[in-house]
Design a protein around this motif. Structure first.
Motif, PDB file in Angstrom:
ATOM      1  N   ARG A  12       0.832  -1.207   0.000  1.00  0.00           N
ATOM      2  CA  ARG A  12       0.000   0.000   0.000  1.00  0.00           C
ATOM      3  C   ARG A  12       0.864   1.254   0.000  1.00  0.00           C
ATOM      4  NH1 ARG A  12      -4.277   1.810   4.738  1.00  0.00           N
ATOM      5  NH2 ARG A  12      -2.334   2.356   5.826  1.00  0.00           N
ATOM      6  N   THR A  13       1.917   1.246   0.800  1.00  0.00           N
ATOM      7  CA  THR A  13       2.781   2.418   0.906  1.00  0.00           C
ATOM      8  C   THR A  13       3.514   2.691  -0.403  1.00  0.00           C
ATOM      9  OG1 THR A  13       3.087   2.001   3.271  1.00  0.00           O
ATOM     10  CG2 THR A  13       4.676   3.461   2.204  1.00  0.00           C
ATOM     11  N   LEU A  14       4.020   1.649  -1.040  1.00  0.00           N
ATOM     12  CA  LEU A  14       4.740   1.839  -2.301  1.00  0.00           C
ATOM     13  C   LEU A  14       3.815   2.373  -3.389  1.00  0.00           C
ATOM     14  CD1 LEU A  14       7.043  -1.305  -2.298  1.00  0.00           C
ATOM     15  CD2 LEU A  14       7.789   1.080  -2.228  1.00  0.00           C
ATOM     16  N   ALA A  15       2.577   1.890  -3.428  1.00  0.00           N
ATOM     17  CA  ALA A  15       1.623   2.414  -4.410  1.00  0.00           C
ATOM     18  C   ALA A  15       1.307   3.878  -4.131  1.00  0.00           C
ATOM     19  CB  ALA A  15       0.345   1.576  -4.395  1.00  0.00           C
ATOM     20  N   TRP A  16       1.154   4.213  -2.857  1.00  0.00           N
ATOM     21  CA  TRP A  16       0.929   5.620  -2.482  1.00  0.00           C
ATOM     22  C   TRP A  16       2.122   6.479  -2.887  1.00  0.00           C
ATOM     23  CZ3 TRP A  16       3.869   8.706   0.671  1.00  0.00           C
ATOM     24  CH2 TRP A  16       3.324   9.953   0.997  1.00  0.00           C
ATOM     25  N   LEU A  17       3.323   5.990  -2.602  1.00  0.00           N
ATOM     26  CA  LEU A  17       4.524   6.746  -2.951  1.00  0.00           C
ATOM     27  C   LEU A  17       4.643   6.903  -4.461  1.00  0.00           C
ATOM     28  CD1 LEU A  17       7.226   8.089  -2.181  1.00  0.00           C
ATOM     29  CD2 LEU A  17       8.265   5.807  -2.236  1.00  0.00           C
ATOM     30  N   GLY A  18       4.362   5.841  -5.206  1.00  0.00           N
ATOM     31  CA  GLY A  18       4.427   5.934  -6.661  1.00  0.00           C
ATOM     32  C   GLY A  18       3.497   7.008  -7.201  1.00  0.00           C
TER      33      GLY A  18
END
Length: 223
Positions: free
Chosen positions: A64-70
């Motif tokens: 979830r965090t990586l998708a948000w960061l992307g």
């Protein structure tokens, strides 16, 4: 998130929020699935309906965090000032966003940027690596990066950015204010891109980097 404050049917998100708060308080490994369950006012058995283990919860939080960061980095690129006259501006904006996030949320950044944070079947979109890849492709198409230098440039730029972020987060390098951090990030990006631009021909024996994400992409393309 306060205990018991989640909407019916959204327990999964509530557990992810609780896990994120625990990571910020105690780090990646200083808490349990039972504690995350208690944070939202449910039994561990209720949490097991969504996450088979603490590791599964941590992996879902990383995804979830990586998708948000992307998505955040993609938006930073789109909003980059002066990009019409300076094709490097978009990558500078990406770099500043990455470094700022690493400093603003260091415990979560350490969690998601360590080996094993995601699984071979993780689905992350947009992945930060893909955003960086797209921006390097854009720069090459605009003539700002020679074709031979484009190969593997993602790992060169990421190494420079992540190295700066770690040095700052660990207190090994200091700057007086956030604007100075942005200026240093811009310098790192420009220096890296200008160095890559000197690679006018393909070099024999150039190492080919891989990451968990690029290996996932390779498996899917051959599947």
């Amino acid at each position: 998130m306060a205990k018991g404050r989640y909407h019916h049917g959204d327990l999964r998100s509530a557990l992810l929020d609780a896990a994120e708060a625990l990571v910020r308080e105690r780090g990646a490994d200083g808490w349990s699935l039972r504690e995350a369950s208690a944070r939202v006012g449910v039994s561990p058995s209720a949490a097991y309906h969504h996450f088979a283990s603490r590791d599964t919860l941590v992996r879902a939080l990383s995804e979830r965090t990586l998708a948000w960061l992307g998505e955040r980095l993609r938006q930073d690129c789109e909003r980059a000032p002066g990009q019409a006259g300076d094709p490097q501006r978009r990558l500078i904006a990406l770099g500043c966003g990455y470094v700022r996030w690493s400093l603003d949320d260091p415990a979560v950044a350490r969690l998601v940027l360590r080996g094993g944070a995601t699984a071979p079947d993780s689905a992350i979109s947009p992945h930060p690596h893909d955003v960086l890849t797209a921006e390097l492709d854009r720069l090459a198409a605009a003539g700002g990066l020679p074709g031979p230098a484009r190969e593997g440039a993602e790992f060169v730029v990421w190494a420079a950015l992540h190295g700066l972020a770690v040095l700052l987060a660990d207190g090994l390098v200091h700057f007086d204010d956030p604007s100075a951090v942005d200026l240093q990030t811009a310098r790192v990006i420009r220096t890296t891109l200008n160095g890559l631009a000197q690679e006018a021909s393909h070099a024999a024996g150039r190492p080919a980097g891989r990451s968990a994400h690029t290996e996932r992409l390779a498996r899917r393309s051959h599947g």
